[in-house]
Scaffold this active site. Structure first.
Site, PDB file in Angstrom:
ATOM      1  N   CYS A 131      -2.258  -2.298   7.743  1.00 37.30           N
ATOM      2  CA  CYS A 131      -2.192  -3.270   6.632  1.00 37.30           C
ATOM      3  C   CYS A 131      -0.957  -4.164   6.693  1.00 37.30           C
ATOM      4  CB  CYS A 131      -2.309  -2.546   5.309  1.00 37.30           C
ATOM      5  SG  CYS A 131      -3.977  -1.872   5.097  1.00 37.30           S
ATOM      6  N   LYS A 187      -6.593  -4.949  -3.255  1.00 36.46           N
ATOM      7  CA  LYS A 187      -7.264  -5.598  -2.114  1.00 36.46           C
ATOM      8  C   LYS A 187      -8.329  -4.668  -1.535  1.00 36.46           C
ATOM      9  CE  LYS A 187      -3.527  -4.316   1.098  1.00 36.46           C
ATOM     10  NZ  LYS A 187      -4.243  -3.556   2.124  1.00 36.46           N
ATOM     11  N   ASP A 200       0.790  -1.249   0.000  1.00 30.77           N
ATOM     12  CA  ASP A 200       0.000   0.000   0.000  1.00 30.77           C
ATOM     13  C   ASP A 200       0.820   1.297   0.000  1.00 30.77           C
ATOM     14  OD1 ASP A 200      -1.912  -1.937   0.225  1.00 30.77           O
ATOM     15  OD2 ASP A 200      -2.796  -1.204   2.090  1.00 30.77           O
TER      16      ASP A 200
HETATM   17  C1  C5J Z   1      -3.222   0.730   5.436  1.00 27.76           C
HETATM   18  C2  C5J Z   1      -4.949   2.016   6.496  1.00 27.76           C
HETATM   19  N1  C5J Z   1      -2.699   0.492   4.235  1.00 27.76           N
HETATM   20  N2  C5J Z   1      -4.131   2.459   7.443  1.00 27.76           N
HETATM   21  N3  C5J Z   1      -4.471   1.254   5.477  1.00 27.76           N
HETATM   22  O1  C5J Z   1      -2.589   0.519   6.447  1.00 27.76           O
HETATM   23  O2  C5J Z   1      -6.118   2.299   6.514  1.00 27.76           O
END
Ligand code: C5J
Length: 234
Positions: A164, A131, A26
């Site tokens: 994540c 995802k 991400d």
């Molecule tokens: C991730 C989030 N990628 N913090 N998403 O950690 O909402």
């Protein structure tokens, strides 16, 4: 067999790099740049920028070695049909998932903010997993890809450490994949959560995985690469 020794916590490890993949979670504009999802939730997005350069170094050396590199992106279909109502209704209505923002609709696939930051942009042959959830195994074909390629170890980078990254590491651990989380290649909007996220992974003999700094690994992989021990693609 190309192997590296990693001084990880809670214990050092030997990894056969032919069976390892780099998983970058991400590293999206929506999380790292102003005007995206991270900022919409009230976070200081500059806190995540420190992970970009270490990730770049790790990505460069993994590519040199021919290691499998997989990127993930959190986000939803434009019609929001894959987003649980609970997630959609969280936060200020003007800044929710799907709302218009300076980088397009927040956390929506195909919008500029949903894409990966330019510094870590995937190459054409590097799989990108879209995802809908926090974990990269949930409702994706990540596990199938890893098993098809004989991967048993994941070097994990990305954001955010406690959300994540942690969710994915826990999912991977339950599926029998060994995770080595590269501490400086991960970041959180909350430094305390970053530390706690790493501590939870490596506690109790490495209950979810191991934690290591990336620079010694980058150096060790560069040595393997110079020796010509490149992975043979399957
Ligand atoms: C991730 C989030 N990628 N913090 N998403 O950690 O909402």
């Amino acid at each position: 067999m190309p192997r590296v020794k990693i001084e990880a916590e809670p214990a050092s490890l030997i990894v056969d790099t032919d069976n390892a993949a780099l998983l970058i979670i991400d590293m999206q504009r929506d999380f790292l740049e102003a005007g995206g999802f991270g900022e919409a939730l009230g976070n200081d997005v500059t806190r995540l920028r420190g992970a970009v350069a270490p990730c770049q170094a790790m990505l460069g050396t993994a590519r040199e070695l021919g290691m499998l590199v997989i990127h993930t992106r959190e986000g939803h279909r434009p019609d929001l049909s894959d987003a649980p109502p609970l997630k959609l209704h969280r936060g200020d209505p003007r800044n929710r998932i799907g709302a218009p923002g300076p980088m397009g609709r927040i956390l929506i696939r195909g919008e500029p903010g949903h894409d990966i930051v330019p510094e870590l942009y995937p190459l054409r042959d590097e799989p990108v997993i879209d995802k809908p959830g926090k974990g990269a195994f949930y409702q994706t074909d990540l596990e199938l890809m890893l098993r098809n390629r004989g991967i048993d170890t994941l070097f994990v980078c990305g954001v955010t450490t406690e959300v994540c990254v942690n969710t994915t590491v826990r999912e991977a651990n339950d599926r029998g994949f060994r995770c080595i989380v590269l501490a400086d290649c991960c970041a959180s909007y909350f430094p305390k959560f970053h530390e706690a996220g790493l501590a939870m992974i490596k506690a109790q003999g490495g209950i979810f995985g191991s934690v290591a700094p990336s620079p010694p690994l980058v150096d060790a992989l560069a040595v393997l690469s110079r020796r010509g021990t490149k992975r043979v693609a399957i």
